[in-house]
Design a protein around this motif. Structure first.
Motif, PDB file in Angstrom:
ATOM      1  N   MET A  33       0.853  -1.191   0.000  1.00 18.32           N
ATOM      2  CA  MET A  33       0.000   0.000   0.000  1.00 18.32           C
ATOM      3  C   MET A  33       0.885   1.236   0.000  1.00 18.32           C
ATOM      4  O   MET A  33       2.083   1.163   0.256  1.00 18.32           O
ATOM      5  N   SER A  34       0.290   2.395  -0.278  1.00 21.62           N
ATOM      6  CA  SER A  34       1.045   3.647  -0.285  1.00 21.62           C
ATOM      7  C   SER A  34       1.140   4.206   1.125  1.00 21.62           C
ATOM      8  O   SER A  34       0.104   4.486   1.745  1.00 21.62           O
ATOM      9  N   PRO A  35       2.355   4.396   1.643  1.00 16.46           N
ATOM     10  CA  PRO A  35       2.515   4.973   2.984  1.00 16.46           C
ATOM     11  C   PRO A  35       2.566   6.498   2.919  1.00 16.46           C
ATOM     12  O   PRO A  35       3.381   7.073   2.196  1.00 16.46           O
ATOM     13  N   TYR A  36       1.684   7.147   3.658  1.00 17.50           N
ATOM     14  CA  TYR A  36       1.658   8.609   3.737  1.00 17.50           C
ATOM     15  C   TYR A  36       2.029   9.028   5.158  1.00 17.50           C
ATOM     16  O   TYR A  36       1.407   8.567   6.124  1.00 17.50           O
ATOM     17  N   LEU A  37       3.017   9.884   5.275  1.00 19.28           N
ATOM     18  CA  LEU A  37       3.404  10.431   6.567  1.00 19.28           C
ATOM     19  C   LEU A  37       2.666  11.751   6.759  1.00 19.28           C
ATOM     20  O   LEU A  37       2.928  12.722   6.059  1.00 19.28           O
ATOM     21  N   ASN A  38       1.708  11.751   7.675  1.00 20.52           N
ATOM     22  CA  ASN A  38       0.904  12.951   7.944  1.00 20.52           C
ATOM     23  C   ASN A  38       1.651  13.899   8.876  1.00 20.52           C
ATOM     24  O   ASN A  38       2.133  13.478   9.931  1.00 20.52           O
ATOM     25  N   ILE A  39       1.706  15.157   8.492  1.00 17.00           N
ATOM     26  CA  ILE A  39       2.338  16.169   9.337  1.00 17.00           C
ATOM     27  C   ILE A  39       1.360  17.322   9.531  1.00 17.00           C
ATOM     28  O   ILE A  39       0.784  17.826   8.572  1.00 17.00           O
ATOM     29  N   THR A  40       1.159  17.739  10.772  1.00 11.21           N
ATOM     30  CA  THR A  40       0.376  18.934  11.058  1.00 11.21           C
ATOM     31  C   THR A  40       1.330  20.113  11.199  1.00 11.21           C
ATOM     32  O   THR A  40       2.265  20.070  12.001  1.00 11.21           O
ATOM     33  N   VAL A  41       1.102  21.139  10.396  1.00  6.49           N
ATOM     34  CA  VAL A  41       1.975  22.311  10.383  1.00  6.49           C
ATOM     35  C   VAL A  41       1.171  23.555  10.736  1.00  6.49           C
ATOM     36  O   VAL A  41       0.119  23.807  10.155  1.00  6.49           O
ATOM     37  N   GLY A  42       1.684  24.300  11.694  1.00  8.28           N
ATOM     38  CA  GLY A  42       1.065  25.573  12.067  1.00  8.28           C
ATOM     39  C   GLY A  42       2.123  26.640  12.203  1.00  8.28           C
ATOM     40  O   GLY A  42       3.317  26.406  11.950  1.00  8.28           O
ATOM     41  N   VAL A  45       5.447  15.921  -1.689  1.00  5.82           N
ATOM     42  CA  VAL A  45       4.602  16.564  -0.691  1.00  5.82           C
ATOM     43  C   VAL A  45       3.236  16.912  -1.293  1.00  5.82           C
ATOM     44  O   VAL A  45       3.149  17.499  -2.372  1.00  5.82           O
ATOM     45  N   LEU A  46       2.178  16.546  -0.592  1.00  3.65           N
ATOM     46  CA  LEU A  46       0.812  16.834  -1.021  1.00  3.65           C
ATOM     47  C   LEU A  46       0.077  17.630   0.053  1.00  3.65           C
ATOM     48  O   LEU A  46       0.396  17.548   1.233  1.00  3.65           O
ATOM     49  N   ARG A  47      -0.893  18.380  -0.396  1.00  2.00           N
ATOM     50  CA  ARG A  47      -1.828  19.057   0.490  1.00  2.00           C
ATOM     51  C   ARG A  47      -3.112  19.219  -0.300  1.00  2.00           C
ATOM     52  O   ARG A  47      -3.079  19.537  -1.500  1.00  2.00           O
ATOM     53  N   ASN A  48      -4.265  18.982   0.313  1.00  2.00           N
ATOM     54  CA  ASN A  48      -5.520  18.954  -0.439  1.00  2.00           C
ATOM     55  C   ASN A  48      -5.788  20.232  -1.218  1.00  2.00           C
ATOM     56  O   ASN A  48      -6.381  20.192  -2.296  1.00  2.00           O
ATOM     57  N   LYS A  81      12.677   7.564   2.941  1.00  2.00           N
ATOM     58  CA  LYS A  81      12.020   6.265   3.062  1.00  2.00           C
ATOM     59  C   LYS A  81      11.116   5.949   1.867  1.00  2.00           C
ATOM     60  O   LYS A  81      10.597   4.841   1.757  1.00  2.00           O
ATOM     61  N   GLY A  82      10.930   6.903   0.980  1.00  2.00           N
ATOM     62  CA  GLY A  82      10.075   6.657  -0.181  1.00  2.00           C
ATOM     63  C   GLY A  82       8.598   6.786   0.126  1.00  2.00           C
ATOM     64  O   GLY A  82       7.757   6.214  -0.582  1.00  2.00           O
ATOM     65  N   TYR A  83       8.246   7.565   1.160  1.00  2.00           N
ATOM     66  CA  TYR A  83       6.851   7.808   1.495  1.00  2.00           C
ATOM     67  C   TYR A  83       6.356   9.055   0.765  1.00  2.00           C
ATOM     68  O   TYR A  83       7.124   9.775   0.131  1.00  2.00           O
ATOM     69  N   THR A  84       5.061   9.321   0.900  1.00  2.00           N
ATOM     70  CA  THR A  84       4.499  10.598   0.497  1.00  2.00           C
ATOM     71  C   THR A  84       4.247  11.404   1.762  1.00  2.00           C
ATOM     72  O   THR A  84       3.766  10.866   2.766  1.00  2.00           O
ATOM     73  N   THR A  85       4.583  12.685   1.726  1.00  2.00           N
ATOM     74  CA  THR A  85       4.339  13.560   2.871  1.00  2.00           C
ATOM     75  C   THR A  85       3.022  14.290   2.657  1.00  2.00           C
ATOM     76  O   THR A  85       2.825  14.949   1.635  1.00  2.00           O
TER      77      THR A  85
END
Length: 349
Positions: free
Chosen positions: A173-182, A242-245, A201-205
């Motif tokens: 599966m695709s591993p996404y590392l979720n980060i909360t940024v403020g 890096v993705l963001r909606n 690590k080859g993840y998506t941020t």
């Protein structure tokens, strides 16, 4: 499971892509996904929880499985191609989770889970992949173990989250590392270390900007400012994973804005209430009372949600936040009713 193994998803995704391209790179009123809170119970006590799970808010409610199946059929007919299952923490009740995955019909959707990773082992990851899950997003707050554990309220949670991402990757599966940024951490060395680790690590941020909702409802000072947003764009261009909606993922320059996803990604609570998004606690309808199409059409009739916004309404638009999102007592389980808070001038002509 790769997305190409799901022809129905490819068909719906292509329709979405075509719409965005014809609409000058903006999301407009094209729906893309559902975010569903299956159950609000959680084993952590995160300081920023937007669902108030640490306070024990509505931790027993569940949508009936037949209603979830009905919602899935409606969503497919509307061309919705993404389905994000959330909590609470989903994996506290794996039997419920797999029953829901079957009811959804995972072959029709790009399915992903958002989890804290504490109950993700190799066997669980393999079962999820076999059930048709495409991606798993794991939330990590710091590369410093003690910082993450303190923020999440449980010792050892960092190690479990780090291990979870590898289990997800190894299961295909695709591993996404979720980060909360403020505003409090946008320029911190720790945030950049998370970006670097994810890339290595080859993840998506996946970047989620901090929103004054739930446990942080009164904390507007956490919201990103213009400098913070510009810095995130630079990180996006630097790391390329890096993705963001709110960003346009089809833009080769890695700097275009797709637009705020309110109503484009509806949020459904265990009570059946449908909110404009997980962080905009404004009720548009209820799945026991209206169809998804009726709810979405009503949502898009409100100018804030139906007209293009280059700002995330919940995490960047301070005027909208101050006017609508910081009212005392509101939550995902006590949302404001759109029919009561908006005037006729707030609707599109």
């Amino acid at each position: 499971m790769p997305i190409l193994a799901k022809p129905r998803v490819v068909e719906k995704f292509k329709s979405f892509l075509d719409y965005v391209r014809k609409n000058d790179g903006k999301i407009g009123t094209k729906q893309r996904g559902l975010d569903m809170n299956l159950n609000n119970a959680c084993n952590l006590r995160c300081k920023h929880c937007f669902t108030n799970s640490p306070a024990g808010d509505h931790v027993k409610e569940l949508l009936p499985i037949e209603k979830i199946a009905d919602i899935a059929n409606q969503a497919d007919e509307l061309g919705i191609f993404e389905w994000d299952l959330q909590g609470g923490e989903l994996m506290l009740r794996p039997e419920m989770l797999f029953e829901v995955l079957e009811a959804i019909g995972t072959q029709r959707f790009y399915v992903y889970l958002t989890t804290n990773g504490t109950n993700m082992d190799a066997a669980m990851a393999e079962h999820l992949a076999a059930a048709g899950v495409n991606r798993v997003s794991v939330s990590i707050d710091s590369m410093e173990e003690a910082v993450h554990d303190s923020f999440r309220g449980k010792e050892g949670s960092w190690k479990q989250a780090i291990a979870a991402l590898e289990h997800v990757k190894e299961a295909g599966m695709s591993p996404y590392l979720n980060i909360t940024v403020g505003h409090y951490n946008a320029f911190s060395e720790d945030i950049e270390k998370l970006f670097e680790y994810s890339k290595l690590k080859g993840y998506t941020t996946l970047v989620n900007v901090a929103t004054p909702a739930g446990m942080w409802q009164k904390m507007s000072e956490i919201m990103v400012d213009e400098a913070d947003k510009a810095h995130l764009i630079e990180l996006r261009k630097k790391y390329k994973n890096v993705l963001r909606n709110i960003w346009n993922p089809f833009n080769r320059n890695d700097e275009a804005i797709l637009g705020c996803n309110t109503v484009n990604r509806l949020y459904i609570t265990p009570l059946g209430d449908v909110l404009a998004c997980p962080y905009v606690h404004i009720k548009l309808g209820n799945v026991f009372e209206q169809s998804l199409k009726e709810i979405a059409d009503f949502g898009f009739s409100i100018k804030y949600f139906g007209e293009h916004s280059a700002l995330c309404l919940a995490g960047e638009d301070k005027e909208f936040v101050g006017k609508y999102l910081q009212r005392e007592g509101t939550s995902i389980f006590k949302p404001m009713d759109a029919r009561e808070i908006f005037t006729k001038d707030d609707f599109r002509s």
